[in-house]
Design a protein around this motif. Structure first.
Motif, short mmCIF file in Angstrom:
data_model
loop_
_atom_site.label_atom_id
_atom_site.label_comp_id
_atom_site.label_asym_id
_atom_site.label_seq_id
_atom_site.Cartn_x
_atom_site.Cartn_y
_atom_site.Cartn_z
N HIS A 74 17.25 -4.12 -2.93
CA HIS A 74 16.35 -3.23 -2.19
C HIS A 74 15.55 -2.37 -3.16
O HIS A 74 16.08 -1.87 -4.15
N PHE A 162 14.04 -3.18 4.46
CA PHE A 162 12.66 -3.56 4.78
C PHE A 162 12.25 -2.96 6.12
O PHE A 162 11.11 -2.49 6.28
N THR A 165 11.39 0.87 5.48
CA THR A 165 10.25 1.12 4.60
C THR A 165 8.97 0.50 5.15
O THR A 165 7.89 1.06 5.00
N ASP A 166 9.08 -0.66 5.81
CA ASP A 166 7.90 -1.29 6.38
C ASP A 166 7.32 -0.44 7.51
O ASP A 166 6.10 -0.32 7.63
N ARG A 167 8.20 0.15 8.33
CA ARG A 167 7.72 1.02 9.41
C ARG A 167 6.96 2.22 8.83
O ARG A 167 5.92 2.63 9.37
N ARG A 169 5.44 2.34 5.80
CA ARG A 169 4.21 1.88 5.15
C ARG A 169 3.13 1.58 6.19
O ARG A 169 1.96 1.88 5.99
N ARG A 170 3.53 0.96 7.31
CA ARG A 170 2.55 0.63 8.35
C ARG A 170 1.97 1.89 8.99
O ARG A 170 0.89 1.83 9.59
#
Length: 207
Positions: A74, A162, A165-167, A169-170
């Motif tokens: 990660h 993911f 962190t993806d939430r 970043r989006r």
């Protein structure tokens, strides 16, 4: 801080000073706090300070085991709050996980807090440490309040996952993580766990 009835003005003054110092050094126990107050010119003993700290629900903060380790592979992120002046709501949020001891095993509580107001924005309870319940709490907070500029957490596997962190970043949120072993970087939410451990707390309000 709520002023309890029946305390002398001198004790209330000591309690205010204890509270201010505890925010700066939440690892101070009774002995260290007594030494600090004596060095400040107060003629106090450990018994008195122990009673006042117990009345205030103050317990030294120690790092919790096993919830702040990143999973292998990660990505971790740098700490962005050093020297930053947090001056408004939604500038910085923070999140952390703590244990809720049950008769058989544990439940896990995640809370998301605004760093400026110290208001708990959302929370979830889970019987596992999968990232899903953390992302659910994050989604609720963003839905209610809009995304923050920065989200600060420790390096636990839930927060390096993911899904988490993806939430972020989006939503164009900058990701900040405490240095390894530096649980005091996330001081305000660590203070929430200390308050929670001292008795009932309304998670919909200020910590």
């Amino acid at each position: 801080m709520i002023e309890p009835k029946g305390e002398t003005e001198q004790n209330l003054g000591l309690m205010r000073q204890i509270d201010e110092q505890f925010l700066e050094t939440p690892f101070f126990g009774v002995r260290q706090m007594t030494w600090h107050l004596r060095n400040d010119g107060h003629l106090v003993n450990e018994k008195r300070i122990s009673r006042l700290m117990r009345l205030m629900g103050l317990m030294p903060i120690y790092q919790k085991p096993n919830t702040s380790r990143p999973a292998r592979g990660h990505k971790t992120y740098p700490y962005l709050l050093r020297g930053l002046r947090v001056e408004r709501p939604n500038q910085v949020w923070c999140s952390d996980i703590t244990y809720l001891p049950m008769r058989r095993g544990f439940q896990y509580l995640v809370a998301i807090m605004d760093w400026h107001t110290r208001k708990v924005l959302s929370w979830r309870i889970s019987n596992t440490l999968e990232a899903d319940f953390c992302v659910e709490a994050l989604n609720e907070a963003i839905h209610k309040f809009g995304p923050p500029e920065i989200m600060n957490t420790d390096q636990g596997s839930q927060f390096t996952s993911f899904a988490w962190t993806d939430r972020l970043r989006r939503s164009a949120v900058r990701i900040s993580m405490d240095g390894k072993g530096r649980f005091l970087d996330n001081i305000f939410i660590e203070r929430l766990w200390r308050t929670l451990g001292s008795g009932p707390i309304d998670l919909s309000g200020r910590a």
